[in-house]
Motif scaffolding. Structure first.
Motif, PDB file in Angstrom:
ATOM      1  N   HIS A  62       4.465  -7.214   5.513  1.00  0.00           N
ATOM      2  CA  HIS A  62       4.028  -7.283   4.118  1.00  0.00           C
ATOM      3  C   HIS A  62       3.727  -8.744   3.802  1.00  0.00           C
ATOM      4  O   HIS A  62       4.623  -9.577   3.709  1.00  0.00           O
ATOM      5  CB  HIS A  62       5.110  -6.744   3.180  1.00  0.00           C
ATOM      6  CG  HIS A  62       4.772  -6.898   1.720  1.00  0.00           C
ATOM      7  ND1 HIS A  62       3.763  -6.170   1.118  1.00  0.00           N
ATOM      8  CD2 HIS A  62       5.291  -7.706   0.759  1.00  0.00           C
ATOM      9  CE1 HIS A  62       3.685  -6.523  -0.164  1.00  0.00           C
ATOM     10  NE2 HIS A  62       4.591  -7.455  -0.400  1.00  0.00           N
ATOM     11  N   ASP A  89       2.140  -3.059   5.004  1.00  0.00           N
ATOM     12  CA  ASP A  89       2.674  -2.343   3.848  1.00  0.00           C
ATOM     13  C   ASP A  89       2.088  -2.932   2.564  1.00  0.00           C
ATOM     14  O   ASP A  89       2.715  -3.721   1.883  1.00  0.00           O
ATOM     15  CB  ASP A  89       4.210  -2.439   3.856  1.00  0.00           C
ATOM     16  CG  ASP A  89       4.851  -1.491   2.858  1.00  0.00           C
ATOM     17  OD1 ASP A  89       4.265  -0.432   2.589  1.00  0.00           O
ATOM     18  OD2 ASP A  89       5.935  -1.824   2.353  1.00  0.00           O
ATOM     19  N   LYS A  90       0.847  -2.515   2.296  1.00  0.00           N
ATOM     20  CA  LYS A  90       0.116  -2.973   1.104  1.00  0.00           C
ATOM     21  C   LYS A  90       0.051  -4.502   1.034  1.00  0.00           C
ATOM     22  O   LYS A  90       0.300  -5.108  -0.004  1.00  0.00           O
ATOM     23  CB  LYS A  90       0.743  -2.413  -0.179  1.00  0.00           C
ATOM     24  CG  LYS A  90      -0.214  -2.464  -1.384  1.00  0.00           C
ATOM     25  CD  LYS A  90       0.430  -1.936  -2.653  1.00  0.00           C
ATOM     26  CE  LYS A  90      -0.531  -2.065  -3.812  1.00  0.00           C
ATOM     27  NZ  LYS A  90       0.062  -1.565  -5.091  1.00  0.00           N
ATOM     28  N   SER A  91      -0.293  -5.115   2.173  1.00  0.00           N
ATOM     29  CA  SER A  91      -0.456  -6.570   2.177  1.00  0.00           C
ATOM     30  C   SER A  91      -1.693  -6.962   1.373  1.00  0.00           C
ATOM     31  O   SER A  91      -2.722  -6.277   1.412  1.00  0.00           O
ATOM     32  CB  SER A  91      -0.578  -7.086   3.612  1.00  0.00           C
ATOM     33  OG  SER A  91       0.602  -6.844   4.338  1.00  0.00           O
ATOM     34  N   THR A  92      -1.587  -8.071   0.673  1.00  0.00           N
ATOM     35  CA  THR A  92      -2.720  -8.562  -0.123  1.00  0.00           C
ATOM     36  C   THR A  92      -3.276  -9.874   0.423  1.00  0.00           C
ATOM     37  O   THR A  92      -4.163 -10.472  -0.189  1.00  0.00           O
ATOM     38  CB  THR A  92      -2.278  -8.768  -1.589  1.00  0.00           C
ATOM     39  OG1 THR A  92      -1.159  -9.653  -1.632  1.00  0.00           O
ATOM     40  CG2 THR A  92      -1.901  -7.435  -2.234  1.00  0.00           C
ATOM     41  N   ASN A 112       2.972   0.650  -1.374  1.00  0.00           N
ATOM     42  CA  ASN A 112       4.105  -0.096  -0.847  1.00  0.00           C
ATOM     43  C   ASN A 112       5.274   0.842  -0.602  1.00  0.00           C
ATOM     44  O   ASN A 112       5.809   1.447  -1.535  1.00  0.00           O
ATOM     45  CB  ASN A 112       4.502  -1.196  -1.840  1.00  0.00           C
ATOM     46  CG  ASN A 112       5.433  -2.212  -1.219  1.00  0.00           C
ATOM     47  OD1 ASN A 112       6.449  -1.861  -0.639  1.00  0.00           O
ATOM     48  ND2 ASN A 112       5.081  -3.479  -1.345  1.00  0.00           N
ATOM     49  N   ARG A 113       5.713   0.954   0.667  1.00  0.00           N
ATOM     50  CA  ARG A 113       6.795   1.869   1.023  1.00  0.00           C
ATOM     51  C   ARG A 113       8.073   1.146   1.430  1.00  0.00           C
ATOM     52  O   ARG A 113       9.069   1.785   1.726  1.00  0.00           O
ATOM     53  CB  ARG A 113       6.348   2.782   2.170  1.00  0.00           C
ATOM     54  CG  ARG A 113       5.072   3.551   1.869  1.00  0.00           C
ATOM     55  CD  ARG A 113       4.806   4.620   2.894  1.00  0.00           C
ATOM     56  NE  ARG A 113       3.539   5.300   2.651  1.00  0.00           N
ATOM     57  CZ  ARG A 113       3.147   6.403   3.283  1.00  0.00           C
ATOM     58  NH1 ARG A 113       3.945   6.941   4.180  1.00  0.00           N
ATOM     59  NH2 ARG A 113       1.989   6.955   3.002  1.00  0.00           N
ATOM     60  N   ILE A 415       9.710  -2.204  -2.665  1.00  0.00           N
ATOM     61  CA  ILE A 415       8.932  -3.445  -2.700  1.00  0.00           C
ATOM     62  C   ILE A 415       9.740  -4.543  -2.015  1.00  0.00           C
ATOM     63  O   ILE A 415      10.914  -4.721  -2.294  1.00  0.00           O
ATOM     64  CB  ILE A 415       8.610  -3.841  -4.149  1.00  0.00           C
ATOM     65  CG1 ILE A 415       7.775  -2.739  -4.819  1.00  0.00           C
ATOM     66  CG2 ILE A 415       7.879  -5.172  -4.198  1.00  0.00           C
ATOM     67  CD1 ILE A 415       7.529  -2.968  -6.289  1.00  0.00           C
ATOM     68  N   THR A 417       9.667  -8.698  -0.336  1.00  0.00           N
ATOM     69  CA  THR A 417       9.014 -10.003  -0.316  1.00  0.00           C
ATOM     70  C   THR A 417       9.564 -10.807   0.842  1.00  0.00           C
ATOM     71  O   THR A 417      10.771 -10.956   0.979  1.00  0.00           O
ATOM     72  CB  THR A 417       9.264 -10.765  -1.628  1.00  0.00           C
ATOM     73  OG1 THR A 417       8.808  -9.962  -2.723  1.00  0.00           O
ATOM     74  CG2 THR A 417       8.526 -12.087  -1.622  1.00  0.00           C
TER      75      THR A 417
END
Length: 444
Positions: A62, A89-92, A112-113, A415, A417
Motif C-alpha cells: 500500500h 491495496d488501493k495504492s495511490t 482498501n482491504r 486502512i 499506512t
C-alpha cells in the motif's frame, strides 16, 4: 533486597521464558553439533526439499513506491519474475507502475482491504495454493538474502513442517541518519537477535513446537496447509499472529525456525512517531489475536499464557522502576528524624534501592547489549545500550495500553499506512534485473 528477590527481578527483566527457552536452545544446538560430527551430511539438500521453482512470492503493498523496487529486485534473485505476485491495496502512488515495469504479476485492488485482506485476495486470485508447493510472504520493504531459499526450503524436508519462520535482521542506516533514528533501529536490531536466538530457537525444537509468531515480513507456508488457514482474520490489525495461532489451533503441523536459515532484512522505523505507531499496531494485533483464540489446553497455549503473565508483570515492573527509584533516593536523602514514615511508604521507599536497580535491572539489560554488539559486530551498541532500558519502558507502556483497546469490538478498518521509508545500507547487494513484460489486472 535479599538474593531471592534480586534473582526474581533479574529473571523478570531478562524474561523467565527467555531464560528457559535459551537453555532449550543450547541443548538443541549441542544436539545439532553432535549430529554433524557423528552423521555428516552429503552434498545437496535433503530428500523432500521443495524446488525453488515451486515457490511463489506474495507481496501486499500500500503506497510502497519508495521501497518496493529494491524488494522486488531482491525477490527476483530467488525465483523467476513470473513466480512473484504483488497485490496493490488501493495504492495511490507509483507502486503498481514499478511492479509492472519489473514484469511481475500485479493485482491492483480498488478497495482498501488491509494487508491481511490483500494477501487473502492474492492467494485466491492467483490460485497460489493450486499452482505452487510453497508460498513465501514478503513485506514490501523486505530484502531476502540470496540464500534465503537454499537455507530455508530444506526445513520443509521434514513432512511435519508446515511453515518456516524467517529470521529478521534490521536494515541499519548510514551514519548520516539522525542519531535518534540510528538508536531506535539499533534497539530493534538487538531485540531481533535476543528474541530469535534466546527464545524462538528453543521454541522451534521439534519436541516443543510452541513458536508464537511466523513473522509476516518474510516467512513460508506449505500451500497444502495455507488453504486451511484463515488469512484474512477479519477485525484484526495484523495477520501474522492470527495465521500462526490458527496453525496451532487447527493442529496443522510444526513451525520450523533456525537462525542460519531463511534470513531477510527489514526496514524498521527511524523516527519516534513511526516507531510508536508500529509498536502500537503490533501489540494491538497480538492482544486482539489472544482475545480471538482465548485459551486451549495444549502446550502452545500454556506457554503463551505463561509468556503473557510474564510480559504484563515485567511491564508493570519496568514502568514503576523510575518512580520507585526516585522515592528511594528521596527517602535516603532525608535526615534520620524525617525517615519515620508510615509502614507502607517505608516499604515502598526501600523496595528498590539503587544497587538493586543497577544489579537487577540495568546490568542484565546491558549484558544483552554486549551480546548483541559481539554477535552483530556493532560496538556502538555498547553505547546505545546504556539507554535501551528507556525504550523498553516505552514498549512496556504501549503494550499494556493496548490490552483494553483489544477488547473493544471495533475491529480494524482495513486502512493501513506504511512508515516513512529511507535509504539504508546493511542489506546484501542485489544484482540488477531487467524490466520484463508488463502484466496487470484490476479487481474491485
Amino acid at each position: 533486597m535479599d538474593f531471592l528477590t534480586l534473582l526474581l527481578v533479574v529473571l523478570l527483566v531478562v524474561g523467565i521464558s527467555t531464560t528457559f527457552w535459551s537453555l532449550v536452545g543450547i541443548g538443541r544446538s549441542l544436539g545439532e553439533v553432535y549430529r554433524r560430527v557423528t552423521s555428516p551430511r552429503g552434498d545437496g539438500p535433503p530428500p523432500g526439499t521443495p524446488d525453488p521453482g515451486a515457490v511463489a512470492i506474495l507481496i501486499a503493498a500500500h503506497n510502497e513506491a519508495a521501497s518496493i523496487e529494491r524488494s522486488l529486485r531482491a525477490a527476483a534473485q530467488l525465483v523467476a519474475p513470473e513466480n512473484i505476485h504483488v497485490v496493490s491495496d488501493k495504492s495511490t502512488d507509483a507502486t503498481v507502475r514499478i511492479a509492472q515495469e519489473l514484469g511481475v504479476n500485479v493485482l491492483d485492488l480498488k478497495v482498501n482491504r488491509g494487508k491481511a485482506g490483500a494477501l487473502a485476495e492474492g492467494i485466491r486470485y492467483f490460485e497460489l495454493c493450486d499452482r505452487f508447493e510453497v508460498v513465501l510472504i514478503l513485506d514490501a520493504d523486505t530484502r531476502p538474502t540470496k540464500d534465503y531459499l537454499t537455507t530455508g526450503l530444506p526445513l520443509f524436508a521434514d513432512p511435519g513442517v508446515v511453515a518456516v519462520a524467517g529470521r529478521a535482521k534490521s536494515i541499519v542506516g548510514t551514519g548520516r541518519a539522525p542519531l535518534l533514528g540510528r538508536f531506535l533501529v539499533a534497539y530493534r536490531d538487538r531485540l531481533y537477535l535476543i528474541v530469535q536466538l534466546m527464545l524462538k530457537y528453543g521454541q522451534a525444537a521439534k519436541a516443543a513446537n510452541v513458536v508464537n509468531i511466523v513473522p509476516g515480513f518474510a516467512s513460508m507456508y506449505r500451500t497444502s496447509v495455507l488453504k486451511h488457514i484463515d488469512v484474512a482474520g477479519r477485525g484484526l490489525v495484523i495477520e501474522d499472529f492470527n495465521m500462526t495461532f490458527d496453525v496451532h489451533a487447527r493442529k496443522l503441523g510444526r513451525i520450523a525456525f533456525h537462525p542460519s536459515a531463511a534470513v531477510a532484512y527489514t526496514e524498521d522505523p527511524d523516527n519516534l512517531g513511526d516507531y510508536m505507531r508500529q509498536i502500537r499496531r503490533w501489540n494491538l494485533g497480538f492482544w486482539q489475536t489472544v482475545r480471538r483464540y482465548r485459551f486451549r489446553f495444549s502446550k502452545f497455549w500454556v506457554n503463551l499464557w505463561v509468556h503473557i503473565i510474564e510480559i504484563v508483570v515485567s511491564g508493570v515492573l519496568l514502568l514503576t522502576l523510575l518512580p520507585l527509584l526516585a522515592l528511594s533516593l528521596i527517602f535516603d536523602a532525608l535526615p534520620p528524624e524525617m525517615q519515620r514514615v508510615p509502614m507502607p511508604l517505608d516499604w515502598l521507599a526501600n523496595v528498590l534501592p539503587l544497587e538493586a536497580v543497577l544489579v537487577g535491572v540495568l546490568l542484565p539489560d546491558f549484558l544483552l547489549s554486549v551480546l548483541a554488539a559481539a554477535v552483530l559486530k556493532r560496538p556502538v551498541y555498547l553505547l546505545f545500550g546504556l539507554l535501551f532500558p528507556l525504550v523498553r519502558m516505552l514498549d512496556a507502556a504501549i503494550c499494556l495500553s493496548q490490552i483494553p483497546r483489544a477488547f473493544i469490538p471495533a475491529g480494524s478498518s482495513g486502512i493501513w499506512t506504511s512508515p516513512k521509508r529511507r535509504d539504508a545500507i546493511g542489506h546484501p547487494p542485489m544484482r540488477a534485473v531487467p524490466a520484463l513484460e508488463s502484466r496487470s489486472v484490476d479487481a474491485a
